[in-house]
Every structure is written in structure tokens, then in C-alpha cells.
Design an enzyme around this catalytic site. Structure first.
Site, PDB file in Angstrom:
ATOM      1  N   CYS A 339       2.996   7.716   7.374  1.00  0.00           N
ATOM      2  CA  CYS A 339       3.907   7.221   8.067  1.00  0.00           C
ATOM      3  C   CYS A 339       5.003   8.124   7.952  1.00  0.00           C
ATOM      4  CB  CYS A 339       3.910   5.574   8.431  1.00  0.00           C
ATOM      5  SG  CYS A 339       4.071   4.897   9.998  1.00  0.00           S
ATOM      6  N   HIS A 439      -1.446   3.206   6.931  1.00  0.00           N
ATOM      7  CA  HIS A 439      -1.117   2.260   6.030  1.00  0.00           C
ATOM      8  C   HIS A 439      -2.313   0.619   6.077  1.00  0.00           C
ATOM      9  CE1 HIS A 439       3.617   2.202   7.425  1.00  0.00           C
ATOM     10  NE2 HIS A 439       3.290   2.343   8.715  1.00  0.00           N
TER      11      HIS A 439
END
Length: 502
Positions: A339, A439
Site C-alpha cells: 500500500c 493488504h
């Protein structure tokens, strides 16, 4: 046990923050599930940088996703309709029913003006949830006796009264002052609020429980309600932590026969739960650091998510961490960003609309041929994917990010992953250098095996793959067993079945 008798909702409220409400809520979700009920967690307002994407592609606090997992049900925004994601010491992004609605300062957020709309939204979410599950396990926030915020409180006793919940007051004896914090909290409540509090739980006890028997009697005499349990502190049960306070204590020490993995400590780090699985994998030694000498000793360096990519990029350039990561990569270390960490690894990060702050752009680490531009729309979704062109094993994860990252044309770099819908995701610049927006990617054993492949020579012959999903289920059962042992559940069920709010 007669499941036809309706249980009241149960709220776990605290004498303060970090007394163990979140973990105890997960415990009771698992206990009620084991006892034949269909429970669900609820926290009207949560403040956390750890979040999760629901199956519908909306955002909630990670703690409620964990509690839903303990309850054996899919998570939903109705379990956490209001999420505050801190962006600085004074401002937070406000996420309502899974979607960001803007940034607010703490002063503006807690003013009376506009609170009615939020109150109606969290009550509506609770009502929808209560129509589908039984019982609801509510979690309070901070202290239930924050009298300066009483008129704007959305999450503690006003919510308990809306839900018709029985409240258990949780006190943390490990930090000291448990008598004053429990008794004082009750004295600060209004009479109609005090009636909601039906019992006390003393959490994180260390030592011989027999030494606190007189303390239990004294608390019951002072407060006029029962102490339902004194729950010992535990170290051998592993439930996801809600904040990053303890991460720095997971310090560096190189271990032979294992792959040493460093997670870079960023000031605005978010979703550090991405790395929990690696703490349990016996093939690895995981540590968190921003020390350049320790980073130089790592076999794998992981750059985590961040709530403020440009601020953290500025920090790691200033303190030498960025240069240490680049040097480690040149010497053969694997570097992977997730991310915000993926964004940091690129050539540039730009924020032309000042969504994060005043800084408009900064050069990244230059490890991946990509550039990121911050954009207003937030991506939140669950995804299924395979390793692009390398493994057909279908894996799962979730995305929560702002910004669009694109590979520079004409360079030798491939996507890291192929999503189930056929689109490419992430960037792979050769063995040991990669980035992704996904994630939870490390929760997939096949991906961890891929990550470890260049370092397999360091592993002992007995090293084996780790099943994190099975491990978590075992931990929820161990937690439920621990709480069952020390809480008077027959009395709790009696309280939850008795109409005694008058």
C-alpha cells in the site's frame, strides 16, 4: 441452555483506554457462538489506523473485523458505522458507513452542531445489525465517564441505552488504581446511566487470584453490583492488537536458521496487522525498526502502509532510512512495499490537490519504475488474485488506499499479481523487489513461500509452511476458554435474561 429466551445486548465499557475491551468483546463473540447463539460485534465509533475492507468493498475498523471473525460471520459496516482515521495530532479522516466523508479537526468533530446526523446514522446501523444477529456485543470507547464529552457521546452509555444493553465495566488492574477507577467511574454517571451497569470485570491480573478475594468483596460492597470475573493477564494467546504501541518492543536480534525480516517503523504506519502472520511463522524472525544498522542486517525489508505517504517519505529521507533500504537492496536483500509502502518504493509521489498536506511531490526510493499521484477517491475492496505468470494458486486480500500508481512505460517490470477479474496489480522488478496495494497478502501461505524463495538456503530442513487461518481459529478458542475459566458465565446469562432496567 434455552436459546429461545432472548438475551439483552451486552456492552463492554471501560474505565479508560487500553483496558482490554476489544479483546474481551472478541472473547464473548466466540463464547456466544460456541453456546449456540448468532452474535455480532458493534462499536458505534472507532478511532484507529488499522482498518479492513468488507465484502461489499467498504471500510471498517480492523478490531470489529477481528470480532466478526471470532463470531464466525462476515464483517459489515453496520458493525462500525463511524471510523476516525487520525491524520495528525488534531485532524482525522471521518469514514461514515464505510465511505470517507471528509477530514475534521477534533474540536469541530466533538461540537454539538451536526452530531444529531451522526447519532441517527450510528443508531440506524445498530438497529439493522440487531435485526440480523443475537446477541449484539457492543464495545465502548475510552472511558464510559468522560463527562466533558457526555453531551456529544455516540459510543458509550447513550448507545447502551439506545440498544437496551447490559453494561459490564472493565477495569485494568495491571496499570494500578483499579478501585478508584471503577468506583470513580460509577460515581460520575447519572442515575439512569448507572442502572445500566450490571457488573464489573477486572482484567489483566498478575499473581495469585486468592490475594484479590477481599478486593472483590470490597468492590461489590462499594459499587453495589457483582464482580463477574477477575481475568488473568495472558501471553500465550495471540489476538490482533489494535494499536502499534508495542511494535518497537519487538526488537532486532539476528537468528541463525531463520530468515530475518525487518518492518520499517513509519511515523504514520497503518495496517501493521499485515505482518502478524510472520510473527508466528517459525521460519522467520520478524522485527520492527527504523535503525539503519539493523536494516542492513535484514534478509527481507517490508515497507508498511501509511496514512501520510509524503510525510513518511520525507522522514525516511531525512533520517537515512531510505538510503539504508536502497543499500540493502543493492546487497541482495528483498524489499517489498504494501500500500503506502508500495508508493514509497516508486520514482515519484505527487499530491497536486494537497489531499495529504502542503507537500506537493517528492522523489521516492526509485526501486520500482512506478509513480503515484494522490487522488480523492478511496479504493476499498476485497480481492482474489494469483501471482502474475508464476503461480496459479488463488489467494485473497483487500485494498484500502488513496492514490493511483502506474508503471512507467518502456521499462522491464511486470505486474506482481493478476486479479480474478483479469486486471494486473502491483509491480515486480525482478527477484526480491516488489510492491502491491493488497493488504493481507502475507496471510496467504503461497505468497509467503514466494517471498522466502530467494532466502530458502537459510532455512532449516525442518522448516514448514504456516497456516495462519487455522492458527487464528485456535487462538479465538483459547481466548474463549480463558475467559470462561475466570468469568461467572451463569450469572452473566442470568443478567442478560432478566428485565431489571427499571
Amino acid at each position: 441452555m434455552n436459546k429461545n429466551r432472548q438475551l439483552h445486548p451486552l456492552m463492554l465499557a471501560g474505565t479508560g483506554s487500553d483496558v482490554g475491551k476489544s479483546v474481551l468483546a472478541a472473547a464473548f463473540c466466540r463464547i456466544f457462538r460456541q453456546d449456540g447463539y448468532h452474535p455480532a460485534p458493534f462499536k458505534a465509533q472507532n478511532m484507529a489506523l488499522n482498518s479492513f475492507a468488507t465484502p461489499e468493498g467498504l471500510e471498517i475498523g480492523r478490531a470489529q473485523a477481528v470480532q466478526a471473525e471470532a463470531a464466525g460471520i462476515p464483517c459489515h459496516t453496520d458493525m462500525n458505522p463511524l471510523l476516525l482515521k487520525p491524520q495528525s495530532d488534531h485532524t482525522s479522516q471521518v469514514v461514515l458507513n464505510g465511505r470517507p466523508i471528509g477530514n475534521r479537526s477534533a474540536y469541530d468533530y466533538f461540537r454539538r452542531e451536526g452530531r444529531e446526523e451522526l447519532w441517527q446514522a450510528v443508531c440506524a446501523a445498530y438497529d439493522r445489525l440487531a435485526a440480523r444477529y443475537h446477541p449484539i456485543v457492543l464495545e465502548g470507547a475510552g472511558s464510559l465517564a468522560e463527562i466533558n464529552l457526555r453531551d456529544t457521546d455516540l459510543v458509550n452509555l447513550p448507545m447502551a441505552m439506545h440498544a437496551g444493553a447490559d453494561v459490564l465495566l472493565v477495569g485494568d488492574i495491571d496499570r494500578g488504581g483499579v478501585f478508584a477507577s471503577v468506583y470513580g467511574s460509577l460515581l460520575l454517571l447519572r442515575p439512569e446511566e448507572r442502572k445500566r451497569v450490571k457488573g464489573i470485570l477486572i482484567n489483566k491480573f498478575r499473581g495469585d487470584l486468592r490475594l484479590f478475594e477481599s478486593g472483590v468483596k470490597q468492590l461489590e460492597e462499594l459499587c453495589g453490583i457483582p464482580v463477574l470475573g477477575v481475568i488473568p493477564y495472558f501471553k500465550d494467546i495471540h489476538i490482533e492488537e489494535e494499536d502499534s504501541v508495542a511494535l518497537a518492543a519487538k526488537a532486532y536480534r539476528a537468528e541463525q536458521g531463520k530468515v530475518n525480516v525487518a518492518v520499517v517503523l513509519l511515523r504514520h504506519m497503518s495496517n501493521f496487522t499485515d505482518f502478524n502472520v510472520l510473527e508466528r511463522d517459525e521460519r522467520l524472525h520478524l522485527f520492527y525498526t527504523n535503525n539503519v544498522d539493523e536494516l542492513a542486517q535484514a534478509d527481507i525489508i517490508l515497507l508498511p502502509g501509511t496514512k501520510s505517504t509524503l510525510d513518511d517519505l520525507h522522514d525516511i529521507r531525512r533520517n537515512g532510512v531510505a538510503q539504508a533500504i536502497v543499500r540493502a537492496r543493492r546487497k541482495g536483500a528483498t524489499v517489498m512495499g504494501i500500500c503506502g509502502g508500495y508508493q514509497l518504493m516508486g520514482e515519484w509521489v505527487s499530491d497536486p490537490n494537497h489531499l495529504e498536506g502542503e507537500q506537493e511531490s517528492l522523489p521516492g526510493l526509485g526501486l520500482l519504475p512506478v509513480a503515484t499521484e494522490m487522488q480523492g477517491d478511496k479504493v476499498t475492496r476485497q480481492v482474489r488474485f494469483t501471482l502474475h505468470g508464476r503461480d496459479e494458486t488463488m489467494m485473497e486480500g483487500y485494498e484500502i488506499h488513496m492514490g493511483k500508481t502506474e508503471r512507467r512505460p518502456g521499462v522491464q517490470a511486470l505486474p506482481l499479481n493478476r486479479l480474478a477479474d483479469g486486471t494486473d496489480e502491483g509491480c515486480w522488478a525482478g527477484t526480491g523487489c516488489m510492491g502491491t496495494y493488497i493488504h493481507g497478502i502475507l496471510d496467504n501461505p503461497a505468497f509467503v513461500d514466494f517471498l522466502l524463495e530467494p532466502h530458502r538456503a537459510k532455512l532449516s530442513a525442518a522448516a514448514s509452511c504456516f497456516d495462519y487461518h487455522q492458527f487464528k481459529e485456535q487462538q479465538y478458542d483459547k481466548l474463549a476458554d480463558h475467559v470462561r475459566k475466570y468469568v461467572n458465565l451463569p450469572l452473566l446469562y442470568e443478567i442478560l435474561k432478566t428485565n431489571n432496567h427499571d
